[in-house]
Design an enzyme around this catalytic site. Structure first.
Site, PDB file in Angstrom:
ATOM      1  N   GLU A 120     -13.773  -6.243   2.905  1.00  0.00           N
ATOM      2  CA  GLU A 120     -14.225  -7.634   2.907  1.00  0.00           C
ATOM      3  C   GLU A 120     -14.737  -7.985   4.300  1.00  0.00           C
ATOM      4  O   GLU A 120     -14.087  -7.683   5.309  1.00  0.00           O
ATOM      5  CB  GLU A 120     -13.078  -8.602   2.605  1.00  0.00           C
ATOM      6  CG  GLU A 120     -12.609  -8.654   1.186  1.00  0.00           C
ATOM      7  CD  GLU A 120     -11.536  -9.732   1.003  1.00  0.00           C
ATOM      8  OE1 GLU A 120     -11.507 -10.710   1.780  1.00  0.00           O
ATOM      9  OE2 GLU A 120     -10.719  -9.571   0.096  1.00  0.00           O
ATOM     10  N   GLU A 156      -4.281  -8.399  -0.126  1.00  0.00           N
ATOM     11  CA  GLU A 156      -3.803  -8.831   1.197  1.00  0.00           C
ATOM     12  C   GLU A 156      -2.327  -9.229   1.190  1.00  0.00           C
ATOM     13  O   GLU A 156      -1.979 -10.394   1.381  1.00  0.00           O
ATOM     14  CB  GLU A 156      -4.656  -9.991   1.711  1.00  0.00           C
ATOM     15  CG  GLU A 156      -6.070  -9.593   2.045  1.00  0.00           C
ATOM     16  CD  GLU A 156      -6.842 -10.703   2.757  1.00  0.00           C
ATOM     17  OE1 GLU A 156      -6.425 -11.870   2.692  1.00  0.00           O
ATOM     18  OE2 GLU A 156      -7.876 -10.381   3.384  1.00  0.00           O
TER      19      GLU A 156
HETATM   20  C1  GAL Z   1      -9.506 -12.955   2.198  1.00  0.00           C
HETATM   21  C2  GAL Z   1      -9.166 -12.842   0.720  1.00  0.00           C
HETATM   22  C3  GAL Z   1     -10.350 -13.164  -0.161  1.00  0.00           C
HETATM   23  C4  GAL Z   1     -11.063 -14.395   0.318  1.00  0.00           C
HETATM   24  C5  GAL Z   1     -11.432 -14.224   1.767  1.00  0.00           C
HETATM   25  C6  GAL Z   1     -12.183 -15.390   2.352  1.00  0.00           C
HETATM   26  O1  GAL Z   1      -8.384 -13.157   2.953  1.00  0.00           O
HETATM   27  O2  GAL Z   1      -8.715 -11.554   0.413  1.00  0.00           O
HETATM   28  O3  GAL Z   1      -9.903 -13.316  -1.485  1.00  0.00           O
HETATM   29  O4  GAL Z   1     -10.235 -15.501   0.138  1.00  0.00           O
HETATM   30  O5  GAL Z   1     -10.263 -14.052   2.529  1.00  0.00           O
HETATM   31  O6  GAL Z   1     -12.508 -15.189   3.702  1.00  0.00           O
END
Ligand code: GAL
Length: 688
Positions: free
Chosen positions: A307, A151
């Site tokens: 994610e 990110e």
């Molecule tokens: C994202 C990140 C992850 C985790 C996640 C939690 O932004 O890439 O590592 O922290 O958020 O929602």
């Protein structure tokens, strides 16, 4: 060269952080992953300190074991280069790599991503690790995708340190060549800002008052480019060692700070991290816009949801869980919008650290947790959906997204109103289309728009002659262009176009803007459309329709009787101009009218809580019906259609029909031309 993700079926899995667990847990993890239908796992995102515990001494032993364990279980790997967070030893040895804010505060080590992306020291160490990772694992059969950093832009998207200042000056020299050209572009004759030398220029740090808006705009462009430069430096190393492995870096939906079109050009597969807020009843509508970008970033190509959360996140003020069925709906929404994978942050819920209350596939309660049950059921379902791969989303409508214009419109302290933003306008316009059941793609300048009947341009504050010419040609060839308020105002240097707005869009739109008329906070005005349509507006423009027909006018107030919405024929197509911000109902009516005129089919039965999206591959179509409402739907199916997903929530009823229960998902495979319709709702649904 096209590098694709080699994986059987839909990708399903998530981030795995085995370094947070004793080894005896790893075996159980892999066993439960198989049980849940996991086939793809992301590892080593934040593992730099374990992989290089001391400068130049690499310890891959533990990761070797993890890779072998996963491989032994038939699970493929999205391997992170582990460069997202520098280890403490690196930061302490070179504290100058820490990022600095606009007010001069150096951010301390203690969280993650604590580095300046312009730092040559950080880059040198990151590239060494990347090469070591590539050489160690690049040929391993389990490794199918490189996950570079994590990110970009999260936590730190701008850095004002001295190293960034040097980098910024290098970027400016390359762009302008001479200091005179920079002075002209930045309009430094205003407020006595003239520079004699590039060396005198600093990033736009906190100053006495409003900062030169072109300096700010260039700093936005520079910062995005600087992160892209770091990304491509890693990509180059990976391509050198593993030329056939695809590369990605995970996006953060529509992030303001990074030009994702440029990033998408540098990677093989677009991946997104999406966290719609379960407390926001319209979050899925914005998610649909985010996903439009994910497929639009590479011209409609498949992408991965890398994610999402199985339930609550840990970083909102109040972290509301996803109600039963919502995670499944969210997952299918991504698939409906062109994704070929559904992944989570993270596999196993942490016991410590800032994310210990973030949901995971495997909750703290283990196999008994609701998230594990729901995710496992989804994992099993997805195994049946391999046929989806290769199909592309069908859309008649596109929306233009342009980072340069977004950044220019975000300059504080110099605009008629600070309340207008591209994303705000884009979401409003997209919501109007969504509730009419119309799928929208996000497209960039220079792309081929010819397949679309309508191109929405909610705002184009910064308009170049080249982009205006493309819009012109699109309409001339039969397309319908719809442009929103405060467009065509400035050129690429943020200078107001001669003669004012809409600048180079004037021949297309046939209007002239005399004045921008934002209303005081809390006030609104009225717009009366022909045919008795009404809308409430919050900001408008003193507009003259010099060569266009007015279809709606302001009613009351200082703009009473002046044109608010115009349309004109342009070649074989047409150009609409909406000179104000309408609230939802008025905007929806207007967009509906435009869609009808452009022969775009809207869907009865759609609305805020029901989404229908079609993917197609050759003669085969896949229709997704996502029912987020509290009531069931009657859906008509074409002859010969096969219900791929529906199961318990879509029991086949009378022939050619099925019932889709509340919070249910239906995926139907059918022929090219026939379609799936929502024919009835068991009760009145809530719509916007
Ligand atoms: C994202 C990140 C992850 C985790 C996640 C939690 O932004 O890439 O590592 O922290 O958020 O929602």
């Amino acid at each position: 060269m096209t590098r694709t993700l080699e994986l059987d079926g839909i990708a399903f899995g998530g981030d795995y952080n085995p370094e947070q667990w004793p080894r005896e847990v790893w075996e159980e993890d892999v066993r439960l992953m198989r049980q849940a239908g996991v086939n793809f796992i992301t590892v080593s995102v934040f593992s730099w300190p374990l992989l290089e515990p001391e400068e130049g001494c690499f310890d891959f032993g533990w990761l070797d074991d993890v890779v072998e364990l996963l491989h032994g279980a038939g699970i493929a790997i999205d391997l992170a280069t582990a460069t997202a967070t520098p280890p403490a030893w690196l930061v302490r040895k070179y504290p100058q790599i820490l990022p600095v804010t606009a007010d001069g505060t150096q951010l301390e080590f203690g969280s993650r991503q604590a580095y300046c992306f312009s730092s040559p020291i950080f880059r040198q160490y990151a590239l060494r690790l990347t090469r070591a990772m590539a050489e160690r694992y690049g040929k391993h059969p389990a490794v199918r995708l490189w996950h570079v950093s994590n990110e970009y832009g999260d936590h730190v998207s701008r850095c004002w340190c001295d190293t960034s200042a040097v980098h910024f000056r290098t970027w400016l020299r390359a762009k302008y060549t001479s200091i005179e050209a920079l002075n002209d572009a930045w309009g430094t004759s205003c407020w006595g800002q003239h520079y004699l030398d590039f060396e005198a220029i600093e990033p736009p740090r906190e100053s006495t008052g409003p900062i030169n808006s072109t300096q700010r705009l260039d700093f936005e462009r520079f910062s995005s480019d600087a992160m892209l430069e770091l990304f491509t430096a890693e990509v180059d190393v990976l391509r050198d060692v593993t030329p056939d492995l695809p590369v990605t870096t995970n996006f953060m939906s529509i992030l303001h700070e990074l030009d994702y079109f440029a990033f998408a050009d540098a990677e093989d597969i677009v991946t997104d991290d999406a966290y719609p807020d379960p407390a926001d009843p319209g979050a899925h509508i914005d998610a649909s816009l985010n996903y439009a970008l994910m497929r639009g970033a590479k011209g409609g190509a498949p992408w991965l949801l890398l994610e999402q959360s199985a339930s609550a996140v840990s970083w909102r003020d109040i972290n509301v869980p996803k109600a039963p069925g919502v995670m499944r709906l969210d997952s299918y929404q991504a698939l409906a919008h062109g994704a070929e994978g559904v992944m989570y942050f993270q596999w196993r819920a942490a016991r410590f650290g800032p994310e210990k209350f973030h949901a995971a596939i495997l909750g703290h309660r283990g196999e008994a947790s609701r998230t594990f049950q729901e995710c496992s059921m989804l994992g099993a379902e997805l195994q049946q959906l391999g046929a989806l791969k290769g199909s592309r989303v069908v859309a008649d409508v596109a929306m233009l997204c342009n980072w340069d214009s977004k950044w220019a419109l975000a300059a504080p302290d110099s605009l008629p109103t600070n309340r207008l933003s591209w994303i705000g306008q884009a979401r409003d316009w997209h919501r109007a289309s969504f509730t009419l059941g119309v799928t929208v793609d996000l497209v960039r300048a220079g792309a081929d728009w010819s397949a679309y009947k309508v191109l929405l341009v909610p705002n184009l504050y910064l308009a170049t002659p080249a982009l205006a010419a493309q819009l012109d040609a699109y309409a001339a060839a039969g397309g319908t262009v719809v442009v929103g308020a405060f467009s065509g105002v400035v050129d690429e240097n943020d200078h107001v176009h001669h003669g004012g707005a809409p600048g180079p869009l004037r021949p297309l739109l046939g209007v002239e803007v005399d004045e921008v008329w934002p209303l005081p906070a809390g006030e609104s005005g009225q717009v009366r459309m022909d045919g008795d349509l009404h809308g409430v507006h919050t900001a408008g423009e003193w507009l003259d329709a010099v060569d266009a027909r007015s279809v709606a006018s302001y009613s009351g107030g200082e703009l009473d009787g002046r044109p608010a919405v115009t349309v004109r024929q342009h070649g074989a197509g047409s150009a609409w101009y909406l000179s104000t911000c309408l609230e939802d109902a008025g905007l929806r009516e207007l967009v509906h009218r435009i869609f009808l005129a452009a022969d775009v089919t809207t869907r009865d039965g759609a609305g805020r809580d029901v989404e229908v999206v079609v993917r197609r591959n050759g003669d085969t179509s896949f229709t997704f019906v996502l029912n987020r409402s509290a009531t069931s739907l009657d859906v008509s199916l074409p002859t010969g259609a096969a219900v791929l997903v529906g199961g318990s929530d879509a029991g086949q009823g009378a022939e050619g029909r099925c019932q889709l229960q509340a919070r249910g998902v239906l995926v139907v495979q059918h022929g090219y031309d026939d379609s799936v319709h929502v024919v009835a709702r068991s009760a009145q649904l809530q719509t916007v």
